[in-house]
Write a protein that holds these residues in place. Structure first.
Motif, PDB file in Angstrom:
ATOM      1  N   VAL A  15      19.640  99.141 -19.921  1.00 62.94           N
ATOM      2  CA  VAL A  15      18.867  99.763 -20.846  1.00 62.94           C
ATOM      3  C   VAL A  15      17.797 100.802 -20.655  1.00 62.94           C
ATOM      4  O   VAL A  15      17.469 101.423 -21.621  1.00 62.94           O
ATOM      5  N   GLU A  19      17.883 106.694 -23.627  1.00 63.10           N
ATOM      6  CA  GLU A  19      16.445 106.676 -24.485  1.00 63.10           C
ATOM      7  C   GLU A  19      16.920 106.922 -25.894  1.00 63.10           C
ATOM      8  O   GLU A  19      18.064 107.215 -26.222  1.00 63.10           O
ATOM      9  N   TYR A  20      16.029 106.327 -26.868  1.00 57.03           N
ATOM     10  CA  TYR A  20      15.846 106.573 -28.185  1.00 57.03           C
ATOM     11  C   TYR A  20      15.576 107.988 -28.372  1.00 57.03           C
ATOM     12  O   TYR A  20      14.617 108.572 -27.858  1.00 57.03           O
ATOM     13  N   SER A  42      22.530 104.425 -27.777  1.00 53.36           N
ATOM     14  CA  SER A  42      21.270 104.250 -28.654  1.00 53.36           C
ATOM     15  C   SER A  42      21.406 104.611 -30.075  1.00 53.36           C
ATOM     16  O   SER A  42      21.717 105.570 -30.114  1.00 53.36           O
ATOM     17  N   ASP A  44      18.737 105.475 -33.350  1.00 57.58           N
ATOM     18  CA  ASP A  44      17.563 105.518 -33.957  1.00 57.58           C
ATOM     19  C   ASP A  44      17.672 104.495 -35.310  1.00 57.58           C
ATOM     20  O   ASP A  44      18.683 104.491 -35.945  1.00 57.58           O
ATOM     21  N   GLU A  64      19.653  95.923 -26.474  1.00 57.68           N
ATOM     22  CA  GLU A  64      18.439  95.705 -27.036  1.00 57.68           C
ATOM     23  C   GLU A  64      18.494  96.074 -28.740  1.00 57.68           C
ATOM     24  O   GLU A  64      19.258  96.917 -29.143  1.00 57.68           O
ATOM     25  N   THR A  80      20.371  91.021 -29.550  1.00 54.34           N
ATOM     26  CA  THR A  80      20.445  91.260 -28.067  1.00 54.34           C
ATOM     27  C   THR A  80      21.119  90.299 -27.204  1.00 54.34           C
ATOM     28  O   THR A  80      20.681  89.214 -27.653  1.00 54.34           O
ATOM     29  N   ARG A  99      16.147 100.091 -34.763  1.00 54.12           N
ATOM     30  CA  ARG A  99      16.742 100.936 -33.486  1.00 54.12           C
ATOM     31  C   ARG A  99      17.277  99.996 -32.554  1.00 54.12           C
ATOM     32  O   ARG A  99      16.625  98.737 -32.478  1.00 54.12           O
ATOM     33  N   LYS A 101      20.275  99.598 -28.796  1.00 53.35           N
ATOM     34  CA  LYS A 101      21.175  99.982 -27.706  1.00 53.35           C
ATOM     35  C   LYS A 101      22.294  99.003 -27.585  1.00 53.35           C
ATOM     36  O   LYS A 101      22.240  97.823 -27.747  1.00 53.35           O
TER      37      LYS A 101
END
Length: 112
Positions: A15, A19-20, A42, A44, A64, A80, A99, A101
């Protein structure tokens, strides 16, 4: 930006390697081979991977957040730790109502 594989033989936290980015879907290659690939992705909030049909099975694992997965117009919400296999040749889309992942694994062998 070049999308290269994650360094082999080095410990990482999945994770944390992606990044977002506001208003974007970000894809990071973990492993890419002719027989398949593994990517971290990821999303958004509000982003969508538009409807497509893949000739291969695709394993999706949410690492996530929460995702909406549409397979043949049937919507399922994954949280998750949950996973699903999108069957080969199925119409599918992935939506981010918030958002999140995920890990996507495509295995190309066995379809020869």
């Amino acid at each position: 930006m070049e999308n290269i594989e994650v360094e082999k033989s080095k410990v990482f936290i999945i994770v944390e390697i992606i990044e977002y980015v506001p208003n974007a879907v970000v894809i990071k290659t973990i492993i890419k081979k002719t027989t398949g690939n593994v990517t971290a992705v990821s999303f958004d909030s509000g982003e969508i991977l538009t409807e497509k049909i893949s000739p291969f099975d695709t394993f999706i694992q949410i690492i996530e957040g929460r995702a909406e997965i549409l397979i043949e117009d049937h919507s399922q919400t994954l949280e998750t730790g949950q996973s699903i296999i999108i069957p080969a040749h199925s119409k599918n889309a992935i939506k981010a109502n918030e958002r999140f992942k995920m890990i996507s694994t495509i295995i190309k062998s066995g379809y020869e």
